[in-house]
Motif scaffolding. Structure first.
Motif, PDB file in Angstrom:
ATOM      1  N   SER A  74       0.832  -1.199   0.000  1.00  0.00           N
ATOM      2  CA  SER A  74       0.000   0.000   0.000  1.00  0.00           C
ATOM      3  C   SER A  74       0.870   1.253   0.000  1.00  0.00           C
ATOM      4  CB  SER A  74      -0.922  -0.003   1.214  1.00  0.00           C
ATOM      5  OG  SER A  74      -0.253   0.548   2.313  1.00  0.00           O
ATOM      6  N   SER A  75       0.269   2.368  -0.432  1.00  0.00           N
ATOM      7  CA  SER A  75       0.996   3.642  -0.493  1.00  0.00           C
ATOM      8  C   SER A  75       1.495   4.056   0.889  1.00  0.00           C
ATOM      9  CB  SER A  75       0.089   4.725  -1.062  1.00  0.00           C
ATOM     10  OG  SER A  75      -1.067   4.839  -0.251  1.00  0.00           O
ATOM     11  N   THR A  76       0.730   3.700   1.925  1.00  0.00           N
ATOM     12  CA  THR A  76       1.104   4.143   3.275  1.00  0.00           C
ATOM     13  C   THR A  76       2.374   3.463   3.781  1.00  0.00           C
ATOM     14  OG1 THR A  76      -0.393   2.461   4.120  1.00  0.00           O
ATOM     15  CG2 THR A  76      -1.246   4.714   3.969  1.00  0.00           C
ATOM     16  N   ALA A  77       2.800   2.389   3.123  1.00  0.00           N
ATOM     17  CA  ALA A  77       4.006   1.683   3.568  1.00  0.00           C
ATOM     18  C   ALA A  77       5.098   1.739   2.506  1.00  0.00           C
ATOM     19  CB  ALA A  77       3.668   0.229   3.897  1.00  0.00           C
ATOM     20  N   ILE A  78       4.949   2.623   1.537  1.00  0.00           N
ATOM     21  CA  ILE A  78       5.825   2.557   0.371  1.00  0.00           C
ATOM     22  C   ILE A  78       7.300   2.804   0.716  1.00  0.00           C
ATOM     23  CG2 ILE A  78       5.329   4.974  -0.329  1.00  0.00           C
ATOM     24  CD1 ILE A  78       6.007   1.975  -2.686  1.00  0.00           C
ATOM     25  N   ARG A  79       7.564   3.715   1.666  1.00  0.00           N
ATOM     26  CA  ARG A  79       8.980   3.964   2.012  1.00  0.00           C
ATOM     27  C   ARG A  79       9.584   2.739   2.701  1.00  0.00           C
ATOM     28  NH1 ARG A  79       5.815   8.029   3.184  1.00  0.00           N
ATOM     29  NH2 ARG A  79       6.054  10.065   2.164  1.00  0.00           N
ATOM     30  N   SER A  80       8.803   2.150   3.589  1.00  0.00           N
ATOM     31  CA  SER A  80       9.287   0.938   4.270  1.00  0.00           C
ATOM     32  C   SER A  80       9.519  -0.180   3.260  1.00  0.00           C
ATOM     33  CB  SER A  80       8.258   0.458   5.302  1.00  0.00           C
ATOM     34  OG  SER A  80       7.809   1.521   6.104  1.00  0.00           O
ATOM     35  N   ASN A  81       8.555  -0.353   2.359  1.00  0.00           N
ATOM     36  CA  ASN A  81       8.667  -1.433   1.374  1.00  0.00           C
ATOM     37  C   ASN A  81       9.854  -1.230   0.438  1.00  0.00           C
ATOM     38  OD1 ASN A  81       6.495  -2.802   2.416  1.00  0.00           O
ATOM     39  ND2 ASN A  81       5.011  -1.892   0.990  1.00  0.00           N
ATOM     40  N   LYS A  82      10.051   0.029   0.005  1.00  0.00           N
ATOM     41  CA  LYS A  82      11.189   0.293  -0.875  1.00  0.00           C
ATOM     42  C   LYS A  82      12.502   0.002  -0.156  1.00  0.00           C
ATOM     43  CE  LYS A  82      10.937   4.111  -3.643  1.00  0.00           C
ATOM     44  NZ  LYS A  82      10.377   5.442  -4.091  1.00  0.00           N
ATOM     45  N   ALA A  83      12.573   0.402   1.102  1.00  0.00           N
ATOM     46  CA  ALA A  83      13.796   0.160   1.873  1.00  0.00           C
ATOM     47  C   ALA A  83      14.047  -1.344   2.019  1.00  0.00           C
ATOM     48  CB  ALA A  83      13.678   0.822   3.247  1.00  0.00           C
ATOM     49  N   ILE A  84      12.999  -2.074   2.364  1.00  0.00           N
ATOM     50  CA  ILE A  84      13.167  -3.520   2.568  1.00  0.00           C
ATOM     51  C   ILE A  84      13.590  -4.198   1.264  1.00  0.00           C
ATOM     52  CG2 ILE A  84      11.913  -5.674   3.062  1.00  0.00           C
ATOM     53  CD1 ILE A  84      10.268  -4.031   5.114  1.00  0.00           C
ATOM     54  N   VAL A  85      12.953  -3.818   0.161  1.00  0.00           N
ATOM     55  CA  VAL A  85      13.301  -4.451  -1.111  1.00  0.00           C
ATOM     56  C   VAL A  85      14.730  -4.077  -1.515  1.00  0.00           C
ATOM     57  CG1 VAL A  85      12.745  -4.531  -3.587  1.00  0.00           C
ATOM     58  CG2 VAL A  85      10.936  -4.800  -1.895  1.00  0.00           C
ATOM     59  N   ARG A  86      15.126  -2.824  -1.216  1.00  0.00           N
ATOM     60  CA  ARG A  86      16.509  -2.461  -1.530  1.00  0.00           C
ATOM     61  C   ARG A  86      17.485  -3.353  -0.737  1.00  0.00           C
ATOM     62  NH1 ARG A  86      17.023   3.703  -1.393  1.00  0.00           N
ATOM     63  NH2 ARG A  86      15.044   3.365  -2.470  1.00  0.00           N
ATOM     64  N   VAL A  87      17.152  -3.588   0.519  1.00  0.00           N
ATOM     65  CA  VAL A  87      18.005  -4.437   1.361  1.00  0.00           C
ATOM     66  C   VAL A  87      18.023  -5.885   0.823  1.00  0.00           C
ATOM     67  CG1 VAL A  87      18.178  -5.464   3.675  1.00  0.00           C
ATOM     68  CG2 VAL A  87      17.765  -2.993   3.408  1.00  0.00           C
ATOM     69  N   ILE A  88      16.861  -6.365   0.427  1.00  0.00           N
ATOM     70  CA  ILE A  88      16.788  -7.726  -0.147  1.00  0.00           C
ATOM     71  C   ILE A  88      17.638  -7.793  -1.425  1.00  0.00           C
ATOM     72  CG2 ILE A  88      15.255  -9.407  -1.279  1.00  0.00           C
ATOM     73  CD1 ILE A  88      13.069  -8.611   0.730  1.00  0.00           C
ATOM     74  N   HIS A  89      17.525  -6.762  -2.244  1.00  0.00           N
ATOM     75  CA  HIS A  89      18.326  -6.751  -3.480  1.00  0.00           C
ATOM     76  C   HIS A  89      19.822  -6.764  -3.181  1.00  0.00           C
ATOM     77  CE1 HIS A  89      14.975  -5.117  -6.331  1.00  0.00           C
ATOM     78  NE2 HIS A  89      14.888  -6.402  -6.111  1.00  0.00           N
ATOM     79  N   ARG A  90      20.230  -5.961  -2.188  1.00  0.00           N
ATOM     80  CA  ARG A  90      21.670  -5.948  -1.851  1.00  0.00           C
ATOM     81  C   ARG A  90      22.124  -7.327  -1.376  1.00  0.00           C
ATOM     82  NH1 ARG A  90      21.468   0.124  -0.730  1.00  0.00           N
ATOM     83  NH2 ARG A  90      20.397  -0.240   1.217  1.00  0.00           N
ATOM     84  N   ALA A  91      21.255  -8.020  -0.649  1.00  0.00           N
ATOM     85  CA  ALA A  91      21.614  -9.375  -0.210  1.00  0.00           C
ATOM     86  C   ALA A  91      21.672 -10.323  -1.411  1.00  0.00           C
ATOM     87  CB  ALA A  91      20.594  -9.882   0.814  1.00  0.00           C
ATOM     88  N   LEU A  92      20.680 -10.218  -2.299  1.00  0.00           N
ATOM     89  CA  LEU A  92      20.631 -11.130  -3.447  1.00  0.00           C
ATOM     90  C   LEU A  92      21.811 -10.910  -4.386  1.00  0.00           C
ATOM     91  CD1 LEU A  92      16.803 -11.277  -4.306  1.00  0.00           C
ATOM     92  CD2 LEU A  92      18.215 -13.039  -3.231  1.00  0.00           C
ATOM     93  N   GLU A  93      22.290  -9.660  -4.444  1.00  0.00           N
ATOM     94  CA  GLU A  93      23.440  -9.398  -5.314  1.00  0.00           C
ATOM     95  C   GLU A  93      24.692 -10.151  -4.852  1.00  0.00           C
ATOM     96  OE1 GLU A  93      23.189  -5.169  -5.398  1.00  0.00           O
ATOM     97  OE2 GLU A  93      21.451  -5.323  -6.759  1.00  0.00           O
ATOM     98  N   LYS A  94      24.743 -10.453  -3.574  1.00  0.00           N
ATOM     99  CA  LYS A  94      25.873 -11.249  -3.064  1.00  0.00           C
ATOM    100  C   LYS A  94      25.609 -12.748  -3.246  1.00  0.00           C
ATOM    101  CE  LYS A  94      26.252  -8.006   0.772  1.00  0.00           C
ATOM    102  NZ  LYS A  94      25.991  -7.881   2.221  1.00  0.00           N
TER     103      LYS A  94
END
Lengths: 414, 414
Positions: free
Chosen positions: B149-169
């Motif tokens: 949801s839009s109300t959690a978009i900053r949290s979701n973007k942050a979490i996905v960025r963190v997941i991506h950084r982990a997956l890149e390794k």
């Protein structure tokens, strides 16, 4: 008006479904026997009504192949009646215990098979589907809401009347089988959204019908049908086996969904044997759409569209590839996730093919023509699912069931 | 613009899915470990972004309960990271052989588990779903397209960025996890029709969200959630066990879908013990909506609407019934096919209840609160399916898989 018909019949089917769910295997089999007998007893009535559909079809300029599908005769009616009878010999999936385990807190959990409830069928001008769908649904304890095409409406009404007369002598509710008599486009569209009454919708017919149902239905769909199937001849394939399989998959019955539509040939095998394969196919009357590397006469240059085409006739596309990877990429790009075969004696390539090709059925050294409920030994076939949820590949009776957990305790609370 | 975002991310997710399908259990588990570690390493970043969502929510007058669901803190982040780590201990369903048999013609048919492909998730303001859905999908070899949801978009973007950084390794493709950043209504509606990229759509959230998805989606849906659950106290039920179970099912955690919403009581049991049950419930702060036959003070007359209401709080409806049949009819009319319990020492009534109640889970002498993937011993839970196709009841990892037939031959043709 159609809406009223759908709601009324949906409601009746739903009510009948809860009665049906309680019936024993014997009660269901007895009803199927009565239907089988009644179909033969009332054959004159059914054939007379079918004749009216045929006459109307001829007057409206229906194609020969459509008329052929619509047509019933004594032999086909007998075949339908026999198929209903043979269902009585199959194991009833309803009530089967799938798994049972005990939790540390003592709860005993059992997962058992139960009917789905009400199954909606949307189909084209084949009156045999009316018998087929009704009998498969009754065997699995489901009600059915049938919506056939306008061109077969007299045949369908006659068949359903006969089924009802048989069910009235049985212990099953006759209302379990409902036929939508308004065959306007609108009733089909309304069935797509009949979530309140339908647990699943199964389209039976051509690719266009199936696509329309899948793209518009909010009722869960069991997608069956379209098969753009491939045979890949690896460089390690023996000549004779590869030719046998490719020719069989293409020509043994080209009108069906598990027939081969594109043959992929490794370049090293192609250099040695492709010309011979081409000639054998041409001798059998097959038109060939080939890429630039396919040798021989009368090769039509293959277009991108050919790779995506389900010819359903004596036509095939042939492509020469450089590797198993290239074959897999081609299949995953153009295939319809139905049946795909590799002919090879290299186990590494076979494993790669098995793992990476995304399809309901993948074959090593066998024809794609075996993707079929009877060939798989299921004894009956609802269709061949090309979707990934619920059931994939040939669907036998269990595909028309759901499950339920029953949990026995002795006072457990959380 | 949103359309472009969906198509681009759908396409990337689909491409990643075919890479992911080839990864080994070890590669997948290693990636999950990296995600778990990265979530903790980057906790400040995630919490700071979550703080921004909370501040915006407060400014926009978001309710306390909504803010509570949105809020992350060190403890909840740790819990999320631990849940990801614990997935590495579970059996990988992908590759499992479900059945294998040989046909008389020599074909060896094996049915094996494969990933579904790309899973779409539509969910409300719970950022933990972002971690939960991503890790469950990766464990089962699926890509995921997340639309929170839009109300959690900053949290979701942050979490996905963190997941991506982990997956890149890791050895998994980072593109397997995609977040839709345009949270306008339109992107949700477009996901309902994204059949080209999505193999299944899973809504997570309130009854309204789930209803919207089910009624509008042409992508196959895994329906989870709404539970209007009943406890039926039969005349033969022991007083203590019946009271324990009813009180537990209602009050132990009233906000969840497997909590009890209506208690049905046989009139003979009611005559002896219902007043005591009413008083115990009231002592625990439960408001009671009763039919005319429920004894006690402060009983609000129950309306037809109450029978259909999932209170999700300290409220319950109570109805006195004359028979097991009446209880079953009431449940099948008003229930949501989730979890239903009978307390009884009469095996005939128990069997009737087990056979005739249409629900994912039916209990004898236990609380409905056990309908849960962890309580069932699955080690993980995707949700509790209240639909009948594909999976019904608590869904563990296998619910995120499909199957594939692999067939070995030695030249068979038809």
């Amino acid at each position: 008006m159609s809406t009223n018909e759908l709601i009324q019949k949906g409601e009746k089917a739903k009510q009948a479904a809860s009665l049906l769910a309680k019936k024993t295997t014997k009660q269901k089999n007895d009803a199927l026997k009565l239907i089988s007998i009644q179909l033969i007893e009332e054959k004159e009535f059914i054939l007379a009504e079918n004749k009216k559909d045929l006459t109307a079809g001829q007057q409206n300029g229906m194609s020969e192949s459509m008329l052929d599908r619509l047509k019933l005769d004594e032999a086909s009616l007998k075949e339908m009646a026999n198929a209903v009878m043979s269902l009585t010999l199959l194991k009833d999936p309803v009530g089967e215990m799938i798994e049972q385990w005990q939790r540390p807190n003592g709860l005993l959990i059992s997962q058992i098979r139960v009917p789905l409830g009400v199954i909606g069928m949307i189909y084209e001008a084949r009156p045999n589907v009316t018998v087929d769908a009704s009998s498969l649904c009754l065997k699995t304890g489901n009600s059915v809401l049938l919506r056939g095409s306008s061109t077969a409406i007299r045949s369908n009404k006659a068949i359903v009347r006969v089924i009802h007369r048989a069910l009235e002598k049985s212990e099953l509710p006759a209302e379990a089988v409902q036929l939508v008599e308004d065959t306007g486009r609108q009733t089909a569209s309304e069935m797509f959204k009949l979530n309140r009454y339908l647990d699943v919708l199964i389209p039976r017919g051509g690719a266009k019908l199936i696509k329309t149902v899948v793209e518009n239905s909010t009722v869960p769909v069991l997608e069956t049908g379209a098969g753009n199937c491939h045979v890949f001849i690896d460089e390690s394939a023996g000549k004779e086996m590869a030719i046998n399989i490719a020719v069989n998959a293409k020509t043994q019955r080209p009108s069906v969904c598990n027939a081969c539509e594109t043959i992929l040939v490794h370049e090293n095998w192609a250099a040695m044997h492709l010309q011979e394969l081409v000639e054998i196919l041409q001798d059998k009357g097959v038109t060939i759409h080939g890429d630039g590397r396919v040798p021989g006469n009368k090769i039509i240059p293959a277009t991108k569209e050919d790779w995506a085409t389900e010819f359903l006739g004596l036509e095939v596309a042939i492509k020469v590839v450089g590797s198993t990877d290239e074959a897999i990429s081609h299949i995953n790009l153009y295939g319809t996730k139905h049946s795909e075969a590799i002919v090879s004696s290299n186990s590494e390539n076979v494993n790669k093919f098995f793992n990476e090709v995304d399809a309901a059925a993948v074959y090593h050294n066998a024809s794609t023509r075996f993707t079929d409920g009877f060939e798989f030994g299921f004894g009956a076939e609802i269709g061949i699912s090309t979707q990934k949820l619920h059931a994939r590949g040939p669907m036998g009776l269990p595909a028309l069931t759901s499950t339920k957990y029953i949990i026995n305790g002795n006072g457990q609370v959380k």
